[in-house]
Scaffold this active site. Structure first.
Site, PDB file in Angstrom:
ATOM      1  N   LEU A 118      81.545  46.276  59.170  1.00 30.10           N
ATOM      2  CA  LEU A 118      82.880  45.211  59.923  1.00 30.10           C
ATOM      3  C   LEU A 118      83.089  46.306  60.866  1.00 30.10           C
ATOM      4  CD1 LEU A 118      85.626  43.026  58.142  1.00 30.10           C
ATOM      5  CD2 LEU A 118      86.250  45.565  59.703  1.00 30.10           C
ATOM      6  N   ASP A 174      89.432  47.236  65.246  1.00 27.77           N
ATOM      7  CA  ASP A 174      90.319  47.627  66.623  1.00 27.77           C
ATOM      8  C   ASP A 174      89.924  48.324  67.578  1.00 27.77           C
ATOM      9  OD1 ASP A 174      92.218  46.548  65.216  1.00 27.77           O
ATOM     10  OD2 ASP A 174      93.843  47.843  65.226  1.00 27.77           O
ATOM     11  N   SER A 192      94.470  52.881  63.802  1.00 27.99           N
ATOM     12  CA  SER A 192      94.299  53.024  65.108  1.00 27.99           C
ATOM     13  C   SER A 192      94.941  54.405  66.048  1.00 27.99           C
ATOM     14  CB  SER A 192      94.704  51.882  65.750  1.00 27.99           C
ATOM     15  OG  SER A 192      93.727  50.686  64.888  1.00 27.99           O
ATOM     16  N   ARG A 210     102.135  53.323  62.942  1.00 28.01           N
ATOM     17  CA  ARG A 210     101.122  53.543  63.183  1.00 28.01           C
ATOM     18  C   ARG A 210     100.746  52.669  64.626  1.00 28.01           C
ATOM     19  NH1 ARG A 210     101.213  49.174  59.188  1.00 28.01           N
ATOM     20  NH2 ARG A 210     100.722  47.418  60.507  1.00 28.01           N
ATOM     21  N   GLU A 223     102.352  45.629  65.831  1.00 33.59           N
ATOM     22  CA  GLU A 223     101.250  46.314  66.435  1.00 33.59           C
ATOM     23  C   GLU A 223     100.703  46.693  67.107  1.00 33.59           C
ATOM     24  OE1 GLU A 223      98.428  46.378  61.962  1.00 33.59           O
ATOM     25  OE2 GLU A 223      97.908  44.365  63.066  1.00 33.59           O
TER      26      GLU A 223
END
Length: 483
Positions: free
Chosen positions: A35, A38, A98, A156, A212
């Site tokens: 999978l 980002d 990320s 994050r 995000e």
């Protein structure tokens, strides 16, 4: 913590290329297995674009978050992707989340979020790293060990930028409280380390519960904050996905920590499958790559049955005009056109135009609307169909994939003004479709998963004769992976 055998994983990737499965795309970056989500660490060094992206090489679920890495000079020829960064110590044992990339002293460097959970408590640390010759990211110092006071563990996705000779990063966050809210914090590099300057103030009060993947960009004397708010209610013509990806435009004051005179929030893409974009700025171009997918909607992507899930979008160049971002595919992708198969379109006073497409196609259409008030462009896959329609009275586009049998379905609608001419630019891959309207004024990215392996037919229809339809259809070659 899982064991990651880089040599074995890299060999398995190389053996899976070129793709053989009929649902693997031709000109969208994806992996033979696992999978992806980002895009991360976009940067340019030594004339090469470096593209990292989230990847779980051990399955098609959102676990075991690693970074894969590839590079390209022309967005056509890519290095075979490899495992580059993976959970390995107490800081990132529950995932390498990320982050961003940048060039420094001839090296490619990254900054990413380390995710660790101990006794049910998450720690989100921000760490720097350096890409080494063997393709791995050497893990360097922890820059920020945890989320600051007043911010939850949802902290994050750092994005580094420069202002007035100094380095900063902006990071997505959630402010604590009875009703947690999304926000973005700024950190400034100082002699003693990275200092939290606090929240970047905007007029977006209680705008979702989490922000995000922020990007802070400079277009001339305007600043653009791209981010992904979670928790916005859907409206008739926008915000119709579970989570959004969009931007506001203003002028940032580092003194007052305010994005002044900013525009309303606008979406970057109105399709079903677009999230977590990242932008690299190089030689005057702002190049965006997004994740073709949507969090918490895994059941809509049936390729997991064959061992992989999700793609990245084609790279797009962003331009800013009067407070609105336009996007169009990078010009390098024109070299994928197989000119010998090009088919011109030239029709006058017709209510229907049909053209059979290729396994991978680019379609450019200019529709002089004439008396037509409603125009639809339908991709038919045997008995299945995907419909893009434009209503002049409503000044709105509708994307309808309820005519597909597998994967996500549903309808998306957004406003678009076309006075006399409707301009449509389509890229139709095996499952990934990207559409650009009115020379990039709006865009839409989405997946379809046809039951049968057929080349789609494009049917352009209207409720009254269109004055003229001109354009071209190209067969597109596949991107190439080199050792």
């Amino acid at each position: 913590m899982e064991h990651f055998d880089k040599k074995a994983i890299d060999q398995k990737v190389a053996e899976g290329l070129p793709f053989a499965h009929p649902l693997h795309n031709r000109f969208h970056l994806e992996m033979p297995f696992g999978l992806i989500n980002d895009p991360n660490g976009l940067s340019c060094a030594g004339g090469e674009y470096h593209i990292f992206f989230q990847w779980n090489p051990l399955g098609c679920v959102h676990k075991n978050k690693c970074w894969a890495h590839t590079k390209t000079r022309d967005f056509v020829h890519y290095r075979v992707p490899e495992l580059s960064l993976w959970p390995s110590d107490e800081h990132d044992k529950d995932g390498c989340y990320s982050g961003c990339g940048f060039a420094e002293d001839g090296a490619v460097r990254v900054c990413y979020t380390c995710n660790a959970k101990n006794d049910g408590v998450r720690t989100s640390a921000q760490r720097f790293g350096t890409l080494e010759a063997d393709g791995t990211v050497r893990k360097d110092a922890i820059a920020v060990p945890d989320s600051p006071d007043g911010i939850t563990e949802h902290f994050r996705d750092p994005y580094l930028f420069y202002r007035h000779g100094k380095r900063y990063f902006i990071i997505g966050a959630q402010a604590d409280g009875e009703h947690p809210r999304g926000t973005a914090l700024l950190y400034e590099e100082q002699k003693g380390g990275w200092k939290n300057r606090g929240e970047l103030k905007t007029r977006l009060a209680d705008f979702g519960y989490m922000w995000e993947c922020p990007n802070l960009l400079r277009f001339g004397d305007h600043d653009v904050l791209i981010f992904c708010p979670q928790g916005l209610p859907a409206r008739e013509y926008d915000r119709q996905n579970l989570y959004q990806a969009g931007y506001i435009v203003g002028r940032m004051s580092l003194d007052s920590m305010d994005l002044l005179q900013h525009t309303k929030f606008q979406e970057l893409d109105h399709g079903f499958d677009f999230y977590a974009p990242q932008v690299v700025c190089h030689e005057g171009r702002h190049i965006l790559i997004g994740w073709m997918g949507m969090p918490d909607k895994d059941e809509e992507y049936p390729t997991a049955e064959a061992g992989w899930r999700f793609s990245l979008t084609m790279p797009r160049v962003l331009t800013l005009r009067q407070g609105h971002i336009y996007s169009h595919p990078v010009k390098e992708l024109r070299t994928l056109r197989i000119e010998s198969t090009a088919k011109g379109i030239d029709a006058e006073m017709e209510k229907s135009v049909r053209e059979t497409l290729f396994a991978g196609s680019e379609v450019l259409l200019n529709v002089m609307l004439g008396e037509a008030r409603h125009v639809s462009a339908t991709l038919t896959y045997g008995q299945e169909k995907l419909v893009f329609s434009y209503d002049r009275n409503e000044q709105a586009v509708t994307i309808d994939r309820t005519g597909m049998k597998k994967g996500g379905r549903g309808i998306r609608r957004f406003r678009l003004f076309a006075d006399r001419t409707l301009h449509l630019h389509l890229f139709v891959d095996k499952t990934a479709v990207e559409a650009f309207f009115q020379h990039g004024e709006e865009a839409a990215s989405l997946f379809v998963f046809p039951e049968k392996e057929v080349c789609p037919e494009l049917i352009l229809e209207s409720d009254a004769p269109m004055e003229s339809v001109t354009g071209c259809v190209w067969e597109l070659d596949a991107i190439r992976f080199d050792p």
